[in-house]
Scaffold this active site. Structure first.
Site, PDB file in Angstrom:
ATOM      1  N   LYS A   1      -9.689   7.782   2.638  1.00  0.00           N
ATOM      2  CA  LYS A   1     -10.128   6.396   2.442  1.00  0.00           C
ATOM      3  C   LYS A   1     -11.539   6.190   2.986  1.00  0.00           C
ATOM      4  O   LYS A   1     -12.189   5.198   2.642  1.00  0.00           O
ATOM      5  CB  LYS A   1      -9.165   5.425   3.124  1.00  0.00           C
TER       6      LYS A   1
ATOM      7  N   HIS B   1      -2.728   7.614   6.369  1.00  0.00           N
ATOM      8  CA  HIS B   1      -3.005   6.302   5.781  1.00  0.00           C
ATOM      9  C   HIS B   1      -4.406   5.862   6.185  1.00  0.00           C
ATOM     10  O   HIS B   1      -5.163   5.387   5.353  1.00  0.00           O
ATOM     11  CB  HIS B   1      -1.940   5.311   6.238  1.00  0.00           C
TER      12      HIS B   1
ATOM     13  N   CYS C   1       0.805  -1.221   0.000  1.00  0.00           N
ATOM     14  CA  CYS C   1       0.000   0.000   0.000  1.00  0.00           C
ATOM     15  C   CYS C   1       0.837   1.270   0.000  1.00  0.00           C
ATOM     16  O   CYS C   1       0.281   2.376  -0.041  1.00  0.00           O
ATOM     17  CB  CYS C   1      -0.943  -0.006   1.189  1.00  0.00           C
TER      18      CYS C   1
ATOM     19  N   PHE D   1       1.755  -3.726   3.856  1.00  0.00           N
ATOM     20  CA  PHE D   1       2.138  -5.031   4.378  1.00  0.00           C
ATOM     21  C   PHE D   1       3.624  -5.263   4.108  1.00  0.00           C
ATOM     22  O   PHE D   1       4.146  -4.923   3.043  1.00  0.00           O
ATOM     23  CB  PHE D   1       1.330  -6.142   3.704  1.00  0.00           C
TER      24      PHE D   1
ATOM     25  N   HIS E   1      -9.844   1.731   0.251  1.00  0.00           N
ATOM     26  CA  HIS E   1      -8.392   1.574   0.220  1.00  0.00           C
ATOM     27  C   HIS E   1      -7.976   1.047  -1.152  1.00  0.00           C
ATOM     28  O   HIS E   1      -8.238  -0.100  -1.491  1.00  0.00           O
ATOM     29  CB  HIS E   1      -7.950   0.612   1.320  1.00  0.00           C
TER      30      HIS E   1
END
Length: 417
Positions: free
Chosen positions: A337, A305, A165, A403, A342
């Protein structure tokens, strides 16, 4: 060594809340949710039955039927948003040195739909390997910048960044660094993602990463709300034209903002969970500030984020508090978001566009779907809940965490000659 200045001269967007930059921005400042029940496949047996899908996109109308069939949706999206950005920047490549124009693109996964279709077709057969000859070139994550360069004849640096991401934040930072070092004149950069399919939704459901608020999809993405229960999957693309300032001025380009810094770090903690104390996230924001030659006092807005996950949101608040100190009470933060969902590898680019437009328009897009305060968060922090806020935005920072513990943060400021 004196770095060259880098400016933004073109924008393009294909998102769940608008298929052009003006549509996207209008939806952002009006708090429009892009979440709805999934239409692209049968969701009856899936835990999560909704997502933020792109709406009204006609790939065959844009590319032609034959060409569209050769391209995975994540490439179709990339080409579409890039065409808007190229037009917006007023680019005539016949008058430019295309050996000095590159493409750096971000995608966390690449052609997941293509991979899924081909493997399912193989599994249904008798074991004979009857694969489509376009299988591999449709699927690989690096093919999007390849197609962009082919379309426009661009022969500068060309590659894809893959950091989950944080992917398109990394693409922006790479392009920025090449430009300020004088290695190119211009980059088409950004990211795209297309994971709303059986494999994408099923895979993230298996991780318990997605919201399962099937009774109310439109409000399912709830960053920083007490009742947040996971992120909402999104898809689309964002394109940003980054250009060396002297080159932009010479061709009379309009300038949206200046990119002034970027930071990168790793959590070094867990393959999917963020560090509980936000150590990597704090480090990356500090690194971006140092790179830009700025202090926390210079930042007006942080596009966080903010994925709406139970463990992700708190660590980012800890990180911002650590990175900004008391300044955290004087800035606006928001998670777009809450509206777009996302977009994974495309999130950084789409959210950078939101940050750039916040600077240009002096408006902070909101964090929508806030119903219940989380007592874990300091009430003095301005999350820009539910309604856009007007304020002078001279400098904006945008975060992306992925991740694997990948963190990337970018900073833009109002352009001054």
């Amino acid at each position: 060594m004196e770095f060259k200045r880098v400016v933004v001269t073109g924008l393009g967007a294909l998102t769940p809340i608008g298929n052009t930059v003006p549509e996207y921005w209008n939806s952002l400042i009006n708090g429009v949710s892009g979440a709805a029940f999934i239409k692209s496949f049968d969701v009856e047996k899936f835990k999560t039955k909704f997502a933020c899908e792109v709406k009204g996109f006609d790939a065959e109308g844009f590319l032609g039927r034959k060409e569209a069939r050769k391209l995975d949706p994540f490439v179709q999206y990339a080409l579409f948003s890039t065409e808007e950005a190229v037009k917006d920047a007023g680019l005539d490549f016949e008058k430019l040195d295309t050996s000095r124009i590159g493409v750096i693109w971000g995608s966390g996964i690449g052609g997941l739909k293509t991979f899924l279709d081909e493997v399912v077709n193989f599994a249904k057969g008798d074991g004979t390997p009857k694969f489509n000859p376009f299988f591999i070139p449709k699927m690989i994550a690096d093919i999007a910048p390849g197609h962009i360069s082919i379309k426009y004849g661009l022969r500068g640096p060309n590659f894809t960044t893959v950091s989950a991401c944080a992917s398109s934040n990394n693409s922006l930072i790479d392009a920025f660094n090449y430009l300020r070092l004088g290695k190119a004149n211009m980059f088409i950069t950004g990211g795209s993602e297309a994971i709303i399919n059986e494999a994408g939704i099923g895979g993230f459901n298996a991780m318990h990463a997605l919201s399962t608020r099937n009774d109310d999809p439109a409000t399912a993405s709830r960053p920083f709300d007490l009742d947040r229960d996971g992120f909402v999957a999104g898809e689309g693309a964002g394109t940003i034209i980054l250009e060396e300032l002297g080159h932009a001025l010479k061709r009379g380009a309009k300038i949206y903002a200046e990119m002034v810094g970027g930071g990168m770090s790793a959590d070094a903690y867990h393959m999917t969970a963020p560090h509980p104390d936000g150590l990597g996230a704090s480090l990356v924001m500090k690194a971006a500030l140092e790179d830009a030659g700025l202090t926390p006092a210079d930042i007006d807005y942080v596009n966080v984020h903010g994925t709406s996950t139970p463990i992700g949101d708190p660590q980012e608040v800890k990180a911002i508090t650590d990175a900004f100190g008391d300044r955290v009470y004087d800035i606006n933060i928001s998670s777009t978001k809450s509206m777009t969902g996302h977009l994974l590898g495309a999130a950084g680019a789409v959210e950078a566009i939101a940050s750039i437009l916040a600077i240009q328009n002096d408006i902070i897009p909101p964090t929508i779907n806030h119903f219940t305060d989380d007592p874990a968060f300091d009430p003095r922090i301005n999350f820009t809940f539910n309604k856009a806020q007007k304020r002078v935005v001279n400098v904006a920072q945008s975060n992306g965490f992925g991740f694997g513990g990948h963190n990337a943060s970018v900073i833009f400021k109002k352009y001054q000659q």
